[in-house]
Design a protein around this motif. Structure first.
Motif, short mmCIF file in Angstrom:
data_model
loop_
_atom_site.label_atom_id
_atom_site.label_comp_id
_atom_site.label_asym_id
_atom_site.label_seq_id
_atom_site.Cartn_x
_atom_site.Cartn_y
_atom_site.Cartn_z
N ILE A 1 -3.14 21.03 -4.12
CA ILE A 1 -3.95 21.47 -5.25
C ILE A 1 -4.18 22.98 -5.15
CG2 ILE A 1 -5.04 19.22 -5.51
CD1 ILE A 1 -7.48 20.32 -4.04
N PRO A 2 -4.65 23.61 -6.22
CA PRO A 2 -4.93 25.05 -6.16
C PRO A 2 -5.83 25.39 -4.98
CG PRO A 2 -5.05 24.29 -8.42
CD PRO A 2 -4.84 23.07 -7.58
N GLY A 3 -5.46 26.43 -4.26
CA GLY A 3 -6.16 26.79 -3.03
C GLY A 3 -5.37 26.42 -1.80
N GLY A 4 -4.32 25.58 -1.99
CA GLY A 4 -3.42 25.26 -0.88
C GLY A 4 -3.77 24.02 -0.09
N ARG A 5 -4.86 23.32 -0.45
CA ARG A 5 -5.22 22.12 0.29
C ARG A 5 -4.41 20.93 -0.21
NH1 ARG A 5 -11.35 20.17 0.17
NH2 ARG A 5 -11.59 22.38 0.70
N LYS A 6 -4.01 20.07 0.73
CA LYS A 6 -3.28 18.86 0.37
C LYS A 6 -4.27 17.70 0.25
CE LYS A 6 0.87 18.04 1.97
NZ LYS A 6 2.03 17.64 2.84
N VAL A 7 -4.16 16.96 -0.85
CA VAL A 7 -4.99 15.78 -1.06
C VAL A 7 -4.09 14.55 -1.03
CG1 VAL A 7 -6.71 17.04 -2.39
CG2 VAL A 7 -4.81 15.93 -3.59
N PHE A 8 -4.72 13.39 -0.80
CA PHE A 8 -3.95 12.17 -0.61
C PHE A 8 -4.49 11.06 -1.50
CE2 PHE A 8 -3.74 14.74 3.16
CZ PHE A 8 -2.38 14.69 3.52
N ARG A 9 -3.56 10.35 -2.16
CA ARG A 9 -3.93 9.26 -3.06
C ARG A 9 -3.40 7.94 -2.49
NH1 ARG A 9 -0.66 9.59 -8.22
NH2 ARG A 9 0.81 8.40 -6.94
N LEU A 10 -4.32 7.07 -2.10
CA LEU A 10 -3.94 5.74 -1.63
C LEU A 10 -4.10 4.75 -2.77
CD1 LEU A 10 -4.61 3.85 1.59
CD2 LEU A 10 -5.58 2.89 -0.50
N GLU A 11 -3.12 3.86 -2.90
CA GLU A 11 -3.19 2.78 -3.89
C GLU A 11 -2.90 1.46 -3.18
OE1 GLU A 11 -2.05 4.30 -8.19
OE2 GLU A 11 -0.42 4.71 -6.79
N ASP B 1 0.84 -1.20 0.00
CA ASP B 1 0.00 0.00 0.00
C ASP B 1 0.88 1.25 0.00
OD1 ASP B 1 -1.95 -1.89 0.30
OD2 ASP B 1 -2.68 -1.17 2.24
N THR B 2 0.49 2.23 -0.79
CA THR B 2 1.22 3.50 -0.81
C THR B 2 0.24 4.66 -0.72
OG1 THR B 2 1.18 3.66 -3.24
CG2 THR B 2 3.08 2.56 -2.23
N ILE B 3 0.71 5.75 -0.13
CA ILE B 3 -0.05 6.99 -0.08
C ILE B 3 0.86 8.11 -0.56
CG2 ILE B 3 -1.24 8.67 1.37
CD1 ILE B 3 -2.02 6.42 3.23
N CYS B 4 0.38 8.85 -1.53
CA CYS B 4 1.09 10.03 -2.04
C CYS B 4 0.22 11.26 -1.80
CB CYS B 4 1.40 9.89 -3.52
SG CYS B 4 2.56 8.55 -3.92
N SER B 5 0.86 12.40 -1.70
CA SER B 5 0.12 13.65 -1.47
C SER B 5 0.46 14.66 -2.56
CB SER B 5 0.46 14.23 -0.10
OG SER B 5 1.82 14.65 -0.06
N LYS B 6 -0.45 15.62 -2.69
CA LYS B 6 -0.27 16.68 -3.68
C LYS B 6 -1.02 17.91 -3.19
CE LYS B 6 -1.50 17.70 -8.52
NZ LYS B 6 -0.14 18.02 -9.03
#
Length: 278
Positions: A113-123, A106-111
């Motif tokens: 996005i515009p507006g300054g909020r961080k989102v997280f992608r789990l695979e 399992d991996t989680i990456c973050s990014k």
């Protein structure tokens, strides 16, 4: 991987579909067809009345005050737009940073996005078919609290056809109670076919259900889950989850950004436990 899906969620053709990798053309076609079907609103209303076999909570729907069909369409459009935006974020290749790499793969990456909020992608890869996960995560969504202790209650307020629901969710306090109790009011919209499922969602507002005393009204989305069958084994699925959450309240952003990956890991751990029970 996802540009064509993004276009099709808007009902727009994409001329370079033959160059898209990672999603089958049939999945993209189904999403486009689903948009067309939603435009034929009378047919969708008939589908809603025929969904007895999938709706485990139909008896409760008599207690929900009906709303005009036009408002139903707005919910569907809101869910479609949430899916489009979330898939667009996932399609972006640049800016992702590895946050977590578990020994099970399992991996989680973050990014950011515009507006300054961080989102997280789990695979992750899960030992379940696409249909089984779709059934647990969408059709039987009101049962989530039975296997996920971070959810106190989740209730479907409105079902619109087979693909869209409006839900109210109350959390018990996540990630070691760092975030605390929250409630969420959101729409979820799904596109489904044999080898892939897409579930998108975003916050909505209802005058009949304002923020509740004792809870902070947090907001989901745009967010989405993608479930794809592994080519070599249809009993396993690739699970991708974009978590995009505004927790509200007074918590520092740094604390929230540390807690949210734990939310994803905990959810996936509880989901695996649920799957092991059959």
């Amino acid at each position: 991987m996802l540009p064509a899906v993004v276009k099709l969620c808007c009902g727009i053709s994409y001329p370079h579909i033959k160059n898209i990798a990672g999603l089958q053309r049939t999945a993209m076609a189904v999403i486009g067809q689903e948009i067309t079907h939603l435009q034929q609103w009378g047919q969708i209303e008939n589908h809603k009345r025929q969904q007895t076999g999938l709706n485990h909570n139909e008896a409760k729907l008599k207690d929900i005050k009906p709303v005009p069909a036009k408002e139903d369409q707005l919910y569907v459009q809101h869910g479609q737009e949430a899916m489009r935006k979330a898939l667009s974020v996932l399609e972006e290749k640049e800016g992702w940073k590895l946050e977590v790499a578990e020994s099970n793969g399992d991996t989680i990456c973050s990014k950011v996005i515009p507006g300054g909020r961080k989102v997280f992608r789990l695979e992750a890869v899960l030992d379940a078919s696409v249909d089984e996960l779709y059934n647990i995560l969408f059709v039987r969504v009101e049962e989530l609290h039975q296997w996920n202790p971070s959810i106190q209650q989740i209730k479907v307020l409105k079902r619109i056809g087979l693909q869209t629901i409006v839900i109210h969710e109350v959390s018990t306090g996540t990630a070691g109670n760092v975030i605390g109790k929250r409630d969420f009011l959101s729409v979820r919209h799904t596109c489904k076919q044999r080898s892939s499922v897409y579930i998108g969602g975003a916050a909505v507002q209802l005058e009949s259900l304002p923020p509740q005393a004792g809870f902070v009204r947090a907001e989901h989305g745009p967010t989405c889950i993608i479930i794809q069958a592994l080519d070599e084994d249809s009993t396993k699925s690739r699970f991708t989850w974009l978590l995009n959450m505004e927790v509200k309240g007074w918590l520092p952003k740094s604390i929230v950004n540390q807690a949210l990956p734990r939310v994803q890991l905990d959810f996936t751990r509880h989901l695996r436990r649920r799957l092991s029970l059959g």
